[in-house]
Motif scaffolding. Sequence first.
Motif, PDB file in Angstrom:
ATOM      1  N   THR A 159      11.057   0.402   0.801  1.00 36.67           N
ATOM      2  CA  THR A 159       9.857   1.107   0.347  1.00 36.67           C
ATOM      3  C   THR A 159       8.977   1.518   1.521  1.00 36.67           C
ATOM      4  N   PHE A 177      10.994   4.780   2.930  1.00 37.02           N
ATOM      5  CA  PHE A 177      10.954   5.985   2.099  1.00 37.02           C
ATOM      6  C   PHE A 177       9.555   6.333   1.601  1.00 37.02           C
ATOM      7  N   GLY A 178       8.670   5.354   1.568  1.00 39.10           N
ATOM      8  CA  GLY A 178       7.322   5.627   1.088  1.00 39.10           C
ATOM      9  C   GLY A 178       6.326   5.934   2.187  1.00 39.10           C
ATOM     10  N   PHE A 180      12.062  11.679  -0.902  1.00 42.65           N
ATOM     11  CA  PHE A 180      11.872  10.284  -0.508  1.00 42.65           C
ATOM     12  C   PHE A 180      10.747   9.641  -1.322  1.00 42.65           C
ATOM     13  N   TYR A 181       9.648  10.383  -1.507  1.00 37.62           N
ATOM     14  CA  TYR A 181       8.536   9.871  -2.311  1.00 37.62           C
ATOM     15  C   TYR A 181       8.985   9.592  -3.747  1.00 37.62           C
ATOM     16  N   ASN A 184      11.025   6.481  -3.810  1.00 40.81           N
ATOM     17  CA  ASN A 184      10.213   5.292  -3.593  1.00 40.81           C
ATOM     18  C   ASN A 184       9.399   4.923  -4.832  1.00 40.81           C
ATOM     19  N   SER A 192       5.299  -4.303   3.738  1.00 41.07           N
ATOM     20  CA  SER A 192       6.161  -3.158   4.045  1.00 41.07           C
ATOM     21  C   SER A 192       5.649  -2.378   5.251  1.00 41.07           C
ATOM     22  N   THR A 239      -1.979   3.300   0.373  1.00 34.64           N
ATOM     23  CA  THR A 239      -0.738   2.729  -0.153  1.00 34.64           C
ATOM     24  C   THR A 239      -1.025   1.610  -1.136  1.00 34.64           C
ATOM     25  N   TYR A 253       0.170   1.896  -5.086  1.00 32.80           N
ATOM     26  CA  TYR A 253       1.023   0.919  -5.759  1.00 32.80           C
ATOM     27  C   TYR A 253       0.296   0.290  -6.948  1.00 32.80           C
TER      28      TYR A 253
END
Length: 296
Positions: free
Chosen positions: A71, A74-75, A160-161, A164, A184, A230, A234
Motif C-alpha cells: 500500500t 501503490f498508494g 495504482f491508486y 491501492n 507504510s 493519507t 484511509y
Amino acid sequence: MNNKLLSWLLFTLLCFIWGSSFILMKEGKTALTAAQIASLRIFSAGIVFIPFAFYHIRFIPRKKMGLMVVTGLFGNLFPAFLFAAAIIKLDSSLEGILNSLTPICMVIIGIAFFKDKIEWQKILGVIVGFAGLCLLAISRQDINLGNLGYAGLVVLATIFYGLNVNIVGHFLKDIRPVHMASVSLAFMSVPAGIVLWSQGFFSLDFSVRDLQWSVLNVVVLGIVGSAFATVLFYALVQKAGPLFASLVTYGIPFVALFWGALVGETITIKDIACLLLILLGVFLAKLQIGKKVVDR
C-alpha cells in the motif's frame, strides 16, 4: 459527530489538500528535478511518521506487514514519481482531469479482480461526475495534450491508486488509519531517501533562495499532502467505502477554480454548471437506494 457528516468533512478536506498539491509541485519544479520532488515528498512524509511507526507497528498483524509495503508503494511512492514526472510537461488542468480516472479504475479493478458488486447508481455517479470534469475542461479551453507519454504516466498512477483503494478496502479494514499510514510511509522513507541521495539532493546549495522555496513547497506537500492526507484518506475508505473515497479526485476542479479566483481568473456560468454536474455524480455515487449496500 454523525458518521455521514464526518465522511463529508473528510471528503471536503481531502479535496482541498490534494487539489492544492499541483500548485506545490509546480512551485517545487522551480529548482528541483522530478525525481527530487517525488523522493523529497515521500521522504518528508516518512520521516515525520517514523517515531509514530515504531509504536504503531505493534498493532499491525505480522501476516499483513507485506500489505503495508504494497500500500505504501501503490498508494504513495509510485504515484508520487509518476505525477512529478508528468507535471514537468503537462498542464495542471490536464493532469487533474486524468487524475480523476481513479474512481473508474477503482470500479474496474474491484469488479474484475475483487469480485465486487457495485450498485448501478454508484457506477452512474462515477460516469456523470467524470462527464462533468471533461465538460469543465472543454469549457475552459486550457487543455494542452502535450506529450501523450506523460499523460500515460498519470493514467498509470490512477491505476495504482485504484488498486491501492481496493487493497485497503478489502484487506486492511481492521487496521486503524493512522497505524496504516504511519507504518507504510515510514517504510517508503527508505527507498525515497536512497533516491534523494542518488539524485545529489544533499549536495545542493541551500543558500539559493529559489531552492529554499522549492524545498519548502515540496516538504509541505509531503507532510500535509502525503502524511496527513493519507491518514484522512484511509479513514474515509473505512467510514464511507472505497468508491466514495476515490471520488475525492472529482473535487480537485473546485479547488483549482478557488485558487484561480484568488488570482483574478474569471469563473463563468458554464464552470458553475459543470461543477454542479460533478456534485450530482458524487451524490449519486453516495446515494443509498432501498437496502443499504456498502460499496466495498
